[in-house]
Design a protein around this motif. Structure first.
Motif, PDB file in Angstrom:
ATOM      1  N   VAL A 245      -5.490  -4.157 -13.532  1.00 16.76           N
ATOM      2  CA  VAL A 245      -5.904  -2.933 -12.850  1.00 16.76           C
ATOM      3  C   VAL A 245      -4.871  -1.828 -13.047  1.00 16.76           C
ATOM      4  O   VAL A 245      -3.664  -2.080 -13.093  1.00 16.76           O
ATOM      5  CB  VAL A 245      -6.097  -3.205 -11.342  1.00 16.76           C
ATOM      6  N   LEU A 246      -5.349  -0.586 -13.167  1.00 17.24           N
ATOM      7  CA  LEU A 246      -4.469   0.574 -13.260  1.00 17.24           C
ATOM      8  C   LEU A 246      -4.367   1.243 -11.894  1.00 17.24           C
ATOM      9  O   LEU A 246      -5.382   1.641 -11.312  1.00 17.24           O
ATOM     10  CB  LEU A 246      -5.002   1.580 -14.275  1.00 17.24           C
ATOM     11  N   ILE A 247      -3.147   1.346 -11.393  1.00 15.57           N
ATOM     12  CA  ILE A 247      -2.878   2.005 -10.122  1.00 15.57           C
ATOM     13  C   ILE A 247      -2.184   3.338 -10.408  1.00 15.57           C
ATOM     14  O   ILE A 247      -1.148   3.380 -11.073  1.00 15.57           O
ATOM     15  CB  ILE A 247      -1.975   1.140  -9.219  1.00 15.57           C
ATOM     16  N   GLY A 248      -2.751   4.424  -9.926  1.00 13.78           N
ATOM     17  CA  GLY A 248      -2.178   5.742 -10.152  1.00 13.78           C
ATOM     18  C   GLY A 248      -1.450   6.261  -8.924  1.00 13.78           C
ATOM     19  O   GLY A 248      -1.954   6.146  -7.808  1.00 13.78           O
ATOM     20  N   LYS A 305       7.863  -6.695  -5.311  1.00 14.75           N
ATOM     21  CA  LYS A 305       6.879  -7.584  -4.701  1.00 14.75           C
ATOM     22  C   LYS A 305       6.072  -8.366  -5.730  1.00 14.75           C
ATOM     23  O   LYS A 305       5.221  -9.177  -5.386  1.00 14.75           O
ATOM     24  CB  LYS A 305       5.948  -6.775  -3.800  1.00 14.75           C
ATOM     25  N   GLY A 306       6.329  -8.091  -7.026  1.00 16.40           N
ATOM     26  CA  GLY A 306       5.702  -8.854  -8.102  1.00 16.40           C
ATOM     27  C   GLY A 306       4.351  -8.331  -8.536  1.00 16.40           C
ATOM     28  O   GLY A 306       3.706  -7.536  -7.842  1.00 16.40           O
ATOM     29  N   GLY A 307       3.940  -8.772  -9.726  1.00 16.28           N
ATOM     30  CA  GLY A 307       2.607  -8.457 -10.229  1.00 16.28           C
ATOM     31  C   GLY A 307       2.499  -7.201 -11.052  1.00 16.28           C
ATOM     32  O   GLY A 307       1.429  -6.891 -11.573  1.00 16.28           O
ATOM     33  N   VAL A 308       3.608  -6.424 -11.197  1.00 16.26           N
ATOM     34  CA  VAL A 308       3.577  -5.212 -12.009  1.00 16.26           C
ATOM     35  C   VAL A 308       3.905  -5.585 -13.454  1.00 16.26           C
ATOM     36  O   VAL A 308       4.971  -6.117 -13.741  1.00 16.26           O
ATOM     37  CB  VAL A 308       4.573  -4.154 -11.499  1.00 16.26           C
ATOM     38  N   LYS A 309       3.001  -5.284 -14.382  1.00 15.22           N
ATOM     39  CA  LYS A 309       3.147  -5.699 -15.779  1.00 15.22           C
ATOM     40  C   LYS A 309       3.522  -4.569 -16.723  1.00 15.22           C
ATOM     41  O   LYS A 309       4.096  -4.804 -17.785  1.00 15.22           O
ATOM     42  CB  LYS A 309       1.837  -6.334 -16.260  1.00 15.22           C
ATOM     43  N   VAL A 374      -1.255  -3.617 -13.160  1.00 16.44           N
ATOM     44  CA  VAL A 374      -0.971  -4.751 -12.277  1.00 16.44           C
ATOM     45  C   VAL A 374      -2.108  -5.763 -12.318  1.00 16.44           C
ATOM     46  O   VAL A 374      -3.213  -5.466 -12.777  1.00 16.44           O
ATOM     47  CB  VAL A 374      -0.758  -4.282 -10.824  1.00 16.44           C
ATOM     48  N   SER A 375      -1.824  -6.950 -11.813  1.00 13.68           N
ATOM     49  CA  SER A 375      -2.863  -7.965 -11.694  1.00 13.68           C
ATOM     50  C   SER A 375      -3.843  -7.541 -10.605  1.00 13.68           C
ATOM     51  O   SER A 375      -3.501  -6.745  -9.724  1.00 13.68           O
ATOM     52  CB  SER A 375      -2.243  -9.313 -11.325  1.00 13.68           C
ATOM     53  N   PRO A 376      -5.079  -8.063 -10.620  1.00 18.05           N
ATOM     54  CA  PRO A 376      -6.050  -7.698  -9.584  1.00 18.05           C
ATOM     55  C   PRO A 376      -5.553  -8.011  -8.177  1.00 18.05           C
ATOM     56  O   PRO A 376      -5.791  -7.236  -7.242  1.00 18.05           O
ATOM     57  CB  PRO A 376      -7.284  -8.545  -9.948  1.00 18.05           C
ATOM     58  N   GLU A 377      -4.869  -9.145  -8.035  1.00 15.74           N
ATOM     59  CA  GLU A 377      -4.349  -9.521  -6.721  1.00 15.74           C
ATOM     60  C   GLU A 377      -3.301  -8.515  -6.244  1.00 15.74           C
ATOM     61  O   GLU A 377      -3.286  -8.121  -5.075  1.00 15.74           O
ATOM     62  CB  GLU A 377      -3.740 -10.922  -6.777  1.00 15.74           C
ATOM     63  N   THR A 378      -2.448  -8.105  -7.155  1.00 12.64           N
ATOM     64  CA  THR A 378      -1.425  -7.119  -6.818  1.00 12.64           C
ATOM     65  C   THR A 378      -2.063  -5.785  -6.452  1.00 12.64           C
ATOM     66  O   THR A 378      -1.620  -5.097  -5.532  1.00 12.64           O
ATOM     67  CB  THR A 378      -0.459  -6.930  -7.993  1.00 12.64           C
ATOM     68  N   ALA A 379      -3.124  -5.425  -7.178  1.00 15.23           N
ATOM     69  CA  ALA A 379      -3.813  -4.166  -6.889  1.00 15.23           C
ATOM     70  C   ALA A 379      -4.361  -4.160  -5.465  1.00 15.23           C
ATOM     71  O   ALA A 379      -4.223  -3.164  -4.739  1.00 15.23           O
ATOM     72  CB  ALA A 379      -4.937  -3.957  -7.893  1.00 15.23           C
ATOM     73  N   SER A 380      -4.956  -5.252  -5.067  1.00 13.82           N
ATOM     74  CA  SER A 380      -5.509  -5.343  -3.711  1.00 13.82           C
ATOM     75  C   SER A 380      -4.409  -5.200  -2.673  1.00 13.82           C
ATOM     76  O   SER A 380      -4.576  -4.502  -1.667  1.00 13.82           O
ATOM     77  CB  SER A 380      -6.230  -6.682  -3.530  1.00 13.82           C
ATOM     78  N   ARG A 381      -3.280  -5.843  -2.920  1.00 15.83           N
ATOM     79  CA  ARG A 381      -2.164  -5.764  -1.972  1.00 15.83           C
ATOM     80  C   ARG A 381      -1.623  -4.343  -1.867  1.00 15.83           C
ATOM     81  O   ARG A 381      -1.354  -3.838  -0.775  1.00 15.83           O
ATOM     82  CB  ARG A 381      -1.049  -6.717  -2.413  1.00 15.83           C
ATOM     83  N   ARG A 386      -1.058   0.751   1.285  1.00 17.70           N
ATOM     84  CA  ARG A 386      -0.663   2.132   1.016  1.00 17.70           C
ATOM     85  C   ARG A 386      -0.633   2.946   2.301  1.00 17.70           C
ATOM     86  O   ARG A 386      -1.376   2.691   3.245  1.00 17.70           O
ATOM     87  CB  ARG A 386      -1.624   2.770   0.018  1.00 17.70           C
ATOM     88  N   SER A 387       0.240   3.944   2.300  1.00 16.42           N
ATOM     89  CA  SER A 387       0.400   4.796   3.482  1.00 16.42           C
ATOM     90  C   SER A 387       0.049   6.233   3.137  1.00 16.42           C
ATOM     91  O   SER A 387      -0.178   6.579   1.970  1.00 16.42           O
ATOM     92  CB  SER A 387       1.843   4.725   3.983  1.00 16.42           C
ATOM     93  N   GLU A 388       0.028   7.081   4.152  1.00 17.78           N
ATOM     94  CA  GLU A 388      -0.270   8.488   3.943  1.00 17.78           C
ATOM     95  C   GLU A 388       0.825   9.177   3.137  1.00 17.78           C
ATOM     96  O   GLU A 388       0.573  10.119   2.397  1.00 17.78           O
ATOM     97  CB  GLU A 388      -0.452   9.201   5.286  1.00 17.78           C
ATOM     98  N   THR A 389       2.054   8.686   3.285  1.00 14.07           N
ATOM     99  CA  THR A 389       3.173   9.301   2.579  1.00 14.07           C
ATOM    100  C   THR A 389       3.340   8.763   1.158  1.00 14.07           C
ATOM    101  O   THR A 389       3.938   9.431   0.316  1.00 14.07           O
ATOM    102  CB  THR A 389       4.482   9.076   3.354  1.00 14.07           C
ATOM    103  N   GLU A 390       2.853   7.572   0.899  1.00 12.62           N
ATOM    104  CA  GLU A 390       2.956   6.978  -0.434  1.00 12.62           C
ATOM    105  C   GLU A 390       1.569   6.501  -0.867  1.00 12.62           C
ATOM    106  O   GLU A 390       1.239   5.326  -0.797  1.00 12.62           O
ATOM    107  CB  GLU A 390       3.963   5.831  -0.452  1.00 12.62           C
ATOM    108  N   LYS A 391       0.776   7.437  -1.317  1.00 15.96           N
ATOM    109  CA  LYS A 391      -0.594   7.144  -1.705  1.00 15.96           C
ATOM    110  C   LYS A 391      -0.653   6.448  -3.064  1.00 15.96           C
ATOM    111  O   LYS A 391       0.252   6.572  -3.879  1.00 15.96           O
ATOM    112  CB  LYS A 391      -1.411   8.436  -1.754  1.00 15.96           C
ATOM    113  N   ALA A 392      -1.724   5.722  -3.270  1.00 15.15           N
ATOM    114  CA  ALA A 392      -1.967   5.060  -4.549  1.00 15.15           C
ATOM    115  C   ALA A 392      -3.473   4.960  -4.742  1.00 15.15           C
ATOM    116  O   ALA A 392      -4.231   4.828  -3.776  1.00 15.15           O
ATOM    117  CB  ALA A 392      -1.335   3.678  -4.575  1.00 15.15           C
ATOM    118  N   TYR A 393      -3.915   5.037  -5.989  1.00 15.58           N
ATOM    119  CA  TYR A 393      -5.338   5.021  -6.287  1.00 15.58           C
ATOM    120  C   TYR A 393      -5.641   3.987  -7.374  1.00 15.58           C
ATOM    121  O   TYR A 393      -4.864   3.828  -8.319  1.00 15.58           O
ATOM    122  CB  TYR A 393      -5.810   6.404  -6.777  1.00 15.58           C
ATOM    123  N   ARG A 394      -6.757   3.314  -7.224  1.00 11.68           N
ATOM    124  CA  ARG A 394      -7.258   2.435  -8.280  1.00 11.68           C
ATOM    125  C   ARG A 394      -7.988   3.338  -9.277  1.00 11.68           C
ATOM    126  O   ARG A 394      -9.096   3.802  -9.011  1.00 11.68           O
ATOM    127  CB  ARG A 394      -8.207   1.392  -7.705  1.00 11.68           C
TER     128      ARG A 394
END
Length: 408
Positions: A245-248, A305-309, A374-381, A386-394
């Motif tokens: 998964v790509l996390i932006g 926390k792992g899972g970042v490739k 990241v792996s799909p499991e990592t993406a879900s985590r 995610r917080s309002e101050t540190e946003k992330a998008y799939r």
């Protein structure tokens, strides 16, 4: 003055500013390993190409895939789309950049990643160097000097953190024709702030006063960051597979790339830096001078926390060139185009400059400054925490096979 590996890799990014038109090969780089006597000594690049299709208004997604490029690295253009402003119109010569990179690689083949890796015991020292480009010209015009130092630090530390490296220290170079102490102080304060945001030390630098070389009131900046990462923890994309998964991570705006085109658009728009940004609630100056986001702490926290490739810093070359740089051969990305909100500044730039979608994607970050694979499991985590101050998008996923770029 010595040249770090990243200085050369920046040239490789310049060479990636090639036209994204139907079925045109585009050269850029991805990480590989150099060995000497069976010992890894650095990371280098292999030439890749991106095959791009024409726009299709019936599609609602964008596909980017990386494959091996032509041996001669040639780039051609057969675009038949309606002409709008381009980076080349603004003075950035794509062909010249490609030629320079080709010549440098013949002399120093071990270049091309976001950061240069040097073995140091059980770790790698990771180095990067950069400037802030013609964004400086807006600083001169607006008198906003206190944030340009943050931009300077950000451009280097964001590059080296893509390897999973923690920045250790930063060095700066400030050059001017006549030293204005007050302006210099504001710039250096910004650099110190950038180092604090990066959790690294401003170790030193150089202030050069060179009468006749710069116009009155002008200066230039460059900087170099060095970090460290354990060899077993290096992030290089080699374990990326289909289905990842790509996390932006969102940008603050234009950051520090594409300002030659920005200034061209501004000049023909009929607006001034003091005018309100169309569609926004700030002035054009405030929107354009927003400092580059420093992603170091957020990225290293996610990495721990792992899972970042793989990690791609979205700078010169935008989405089109930077995302595929982290993929192994034969893999690419399906981008969900509407999965994040494009900031108003990009919408204004495109409309005012009549810039094609493909040119926007290869010049600007379009609202996403860093992409993690990241792996799909990592993406879900990540998305659940995610917080309002540190946003992330799939924003997409990894796919396989030879493909093209299809856009809405």
């Amino acid at each position: 003055m010595s040249m770090t590996l990243e200085a050369c890799s920046d040239l490789s990014r310049c060479a990636a500013f090639a036209p994204t038109t139907p079925n045109i090969p585009i050269s850029f780089s991805t990480a590989a390993t150099i060995t000497f006597n069976h010992r890894p000594i650095a990371y280098c690049t292999r030439s890749l190409s991106l095959s791009v299709s024409a726009e299709n208004n019936n599609k609602k997604k964008m596909i980017v895939r990386a494959v091996i490029a032509n041996a001669d690295g040639s780039v051609s253009d057969s675009s038949d789309e309606e002409e709008g402003l381009t980076y080349k119109d603004s003075g950035v010569d794509i062909d010249a950049g490609t030629e320079v990179v080709g010549r440098i690689k013949k002399m120093a083949p071990g270049i091309g990643g976001f950061g240069g890796l040097f073995p140091h015991g059980d770790s790698y020292l990771v180095a990067g160097t950069d400037g802030v480009g013609t964004k400086l010209m807006l600083a001169f015009e607006t008198g906003i000097h206190h944030t340009i130092g943050i931009d300077l630090v950000a451009m280097s530390v964001n590059d080296i953190v893509t390897s999973g490296a923690k920045p250790l220290f930063f060095l700066d170079y400030f050059a001017t024709g006549h030293l204005d102490v007050d302006v210099a102080e504001k710039v250096i304060k910004g650099i110190i702030e950038g180092c604090k945001l990066s959790d690294c030390v401003l170790l030193g630098g150089e202030t050069a006063e060179m009468p006749g070389l710069y116009k009155e009131g002008e200066y230039d900046l460059s900087g170099c960051a060095v970090g460290i990462v354990k060899k077993e923890s290096v992030i290089n994309g080699e374990n990326i597979v289909v289905g990842d998964v790509l996390i932006g991570l969102p940008s603050s705006g234009v950051h520090s790339n594409g300002f030659s085109l920005v200034r061209r658009v501004l000049a023909q728009s009929g607006l001034s830096l003091k005018d309100q940004l169309p569609g926004g609630d700030v002035t054009i100056a405030e929107a354009l001078m927003a400092p580059t986001v420093i992603y170091v702490k957020q990225v290293l926290d996610l990495v721990s926390k792992g899972g970042v490739k793989g990690i791609a810093h979205i700078t010169g070359g935008g989405f089109t060139d930077n995302i595929p740089r982290v993929f192994p051969e034969g893999l690419g990305a399906l981008i969900y185009k509407d999965s994040w909100e494009v900031p108003a500044v990009f919408k204004w730039l495109q409309e005012a400059g009549k810039i094609k979608d493909s040119e926007m994607r290869r010049t600007f970050n379009m609202g996403i400054g860093m992409v993690l694979v990241v792996s799909p499991e990592t993406a879900s985590r990540i998305l659940e925490s995610r917080s309002e101050t540190e946003k992330a998008y799939r924003i997409g996923e990894v796919i396989s096979g030879k493909g093209d770029l299809q856009v809405l």
